[in-house]
Design an enzyme around this catalytic site. Structure first.
Site, mmCIF file in Angstrom:
data_model
loop_
_atom_site.group_PDB
_atom_site.id
_atom_site.type_symbol
_atom_site.label_atom_id
_atom_site.label_comp_id
_atom_site.label_asym_id
_atom_site.label_seq_id
_atom_site.Cartn_x
_atom_site.Cartn_y
_atom_site.Cartn_z
ATOM 1 N N HIS A 130 -4.985 -2.351 13.847
ATOM 2 C CA HIS A 130 -5.596 -3.570 14.396
ATOM 3 C C HIS A 130 -5.947 -4.592 13.309
ATOM 4 C CE1 HIS A 130 -6.981 -1.487 18.395
ATOM 5 N NE2 HIS A 130 -5.816 -1.036 17.960
ATOM 6 N N GLU B 93 -1.229 9.989 18.186
ATOM 7 C CA GLU B 93 -1.920 8.939 17.438
ATOM 8 C C GLU B 93 -1.961 9.383 15.982
ATOM 9 O OE1 GLU B 93 -3.033 6.031 18.262
ATOM 10 O OE2 GLU B 93 -3.265 6.038 20.449
ATOM 11 N N ASP C 23 -0.473 2.470 14.634
ATOM 12 C CA ASP C 23 -1.047 2.554 15.984
ATOM 13 C C ASP C 23 -0.151 1.807 16.965
ATOM 14 O OD1 ASP C 23 -2.793 2.935 18.073
ATOM 15 O OD2 ASP C 23 -4.178 1.348 17.457
ATOM 16 N N GLU D 63 -1.631 1.072 26.486
ATOM 17 C CA GLU D 63 -2.738 1.833 25.902
ATOM 18 C C GLU D 63 -3.813 0.936 25.315
ATOM 19 O OE1 GLU D 63 -5.060 4.058 22.858
ATOM 20 O OE2 GLU D 63 -3.781 2.296 22.583
ATOM 21 N N GLU D 64 -3.409 -0.143 24.660
ATOM 22 C CA GLU D 64 -4.381 -0.997 23.972
ATOM 23 C C GLU D 64 -5.262 -1.803 24.923
ATOM 24 O OE1 GLU D 64 -5.090 -0.619 21.050
ATOM 25 O OE2 GLU D 64 -3.347 0.038 19.901
ATOM 26 N N HIS E 78 2.178 5.777 22.414
ATOM 27 C CA HIS E 78 2.262 4.488 23.107
ATOM 28 C C HIS E 78 3.006 3.456 22.275
ATOM 29 C CE1 HIS E 78 -0.954 2.237 20.893
ATOM 30 N NE2 HIS E 78 -1.499 3.431 20.749
#
Length: 424
Positions: A394, A206, A147, A181-182, A118
């Site tokens: 994140h 991932e 990510d 995706e998030e 993603h």
């Protein structure tokens, strides 16, 4: 002459010291992995230098154009798909979502292989100014680099390696990169599920972990429960009997749904947020609460949803209006015999050809994954974490990938495509 990758060299030294023997790596794949390493870092720089938060449509359009261009240059049939029309609408789902890039490569064989990653991140516009791409020692830093922009880069250069070798023994090699995706993939989930069912194997990119280099065969499913209670406001001192206390009803509902977790099956439901009223001296006319739900099996979603819908019918205050919404934000990825077999093959390649250890965890761990959507309607193997080893997803200033994991992962991904295509 180019220096050998230090992980490869260390593995060879250890094997010699311990007197163990391993199969020689495929010389073509090994040489191309080394060749593609600097190019992959450059691709990472390009991807990380475009801000692409899940709600940043301008950034997502820019990065999807970049990705589409790369796969077109590699000879793929490329589509840019707007998934908004078939979106699964949740409370926080935007009206419009970022495009999906689908690239298709036709081969001469029969096996259909799907590679997914993603492009969206959790970061907001403007953060890039303070945290540009940089390489320090064995770490490449950048917003969204672990990510999941590394996943896009790894897939891009695996395809490049296959093209350079003129390897086309697959029937179809499909690349799917989504942009939501998030936020739980509300738009892309249906497409990912359909594509998963149409392919013979799914590899999801991932990132792997820095401390534990392992593939993932299972993740927990994530759902949410939201309660909205509507009552009637009245003066809390002079006329409370004329009101309908939404807080009382909300409290009743939470208490009667506090025991739905099931440790035996791994099902968890916990009330985590609530809000009611506006003033101390006013009977609250509205109240809301939210619960977090985790499941390990898709079937547990049906069970918990049925239970909450049954419990909510029993009210403390009949005059109150109670509305419940159950949202399946992500299904669990369940380990299967097929995925275990595919993971064992990957482990064998890593150990026998590279002399490196690779774990394969079939116990649910970590957050949700698009691989779970790909696995919903298929019995084909679906395996997660073929991406680079990384850390700090994140986080505000600590997200990085290990540069030394580039060559092994390029080697592994390419060899896996080759072996799956050949039915091994």
């Amino acid at each position: 002459m180019k220096k050998p990758h230090r992980q490869f060299l260390l593995a060879a030294v250890c094997a010699a010291f311990l007197g163990t023997a391993s199969a020689a790596p495929d010389a073509r794949v090994s040489a191309l992995a080394a060749k593609e390493k600097p190019a992959l870092l450059e691709t990472l720089k390009e991807l990380v230098s475009i801000e692409s938060g899940s709600r940043d449509l301008e950034g997502l359009e820019k990065i999807s154009d970049l990705i589409a261009g790369k796969f077109k240059a590699l000879g793929g049939e490329v589509e840019l798909i707007d998934p908004s029309a078939e979106a699964y609408r949740m409370e926080d789902t935007p009206e419009k979502m970022g495009r999906v890039v689908r690239a298709t490569f036709k081969g001469t064989g029969k096996k259909k292989i799907l590679l997914i990653a993603h492009m969206d991140t959790v970061y907001t516009v403007g953060m890039l100014n303070k945290q540009p791409f940089r390489v320090e020692g064995d770490k490449a830093y950048g917003l969204g680099i672990a990510d999941d922009k590394q996943g896009i880069a790894v897939i891009t250069h695996i395809v490049s390696m296959l093209q350079q070798m003129k390897f086309k023994e697959y029937g179809t090699l499909t690349v799917l990169i989504n942009g939501d995706e998030e936020i739980s993939s509300p738009g892309a989930r249906a497409l990912i599920t359909r594509m998963g069912a149409e392919h013979d194997a799914v590899m999801s990119f991932e990132g792997a972990y820095v401390k534990e280099d392992k593939l993932s065969l299972a993740t927990a499913g994530i759902a949410s429960v939201t309660l909205h209670v509507t009552g009637k406001a009245s003066h809390a001192g002079s006329a409370p009997e004329l009101g309908v206390n939404a807080l009382y009803e909300l409290s009743h509902q939470i208490l009667q749904m506090r025991d739905l977790s099931d440790p035996a099956t791994g099902l968890k439901m916990n009330w985590t947020i609530s809000k009611s009223g506006s003033n101390r001296n006013v009977i609250p006319a509205s109240a809301t609460a939210g619960a977090d739900v985790r499941v390990l099996k898709v079937s547990d979603y049906d069970r918990i949803e049925q239970q909450v819908n049954e419990r909510v019918k029993k009210q403390l205050i009949p005059e109150a209006k109670v509305e419940l919404k159950f949202e399946r934000r992500r299904p669990p990825l369940e380990a299967t015999d097929a995925s275990r077999a595919m993971a064992r093959h990957a482990q064998q390649i890593y150990k026998d050809e590279l002399g490196l250890p690779l774990g394969a965890d079939d116990k649910a761990a970590g957050g949700g994954t698009d691989a779970a959507f790909a696995a919903l309607k298929t019995k084909a193997p679906v395996v997660e974490r073929f991406g680079l080893q990384g850390f700090g997803a994140h986080s505000a200033d600590a997200e990085y990938v290990l540069v030394d994991s580039i060559e092994p992962r390029l080697y592994l991904g390419t060899r896996m495509v080759m072996d799956i295509a050949r039915g091994r």
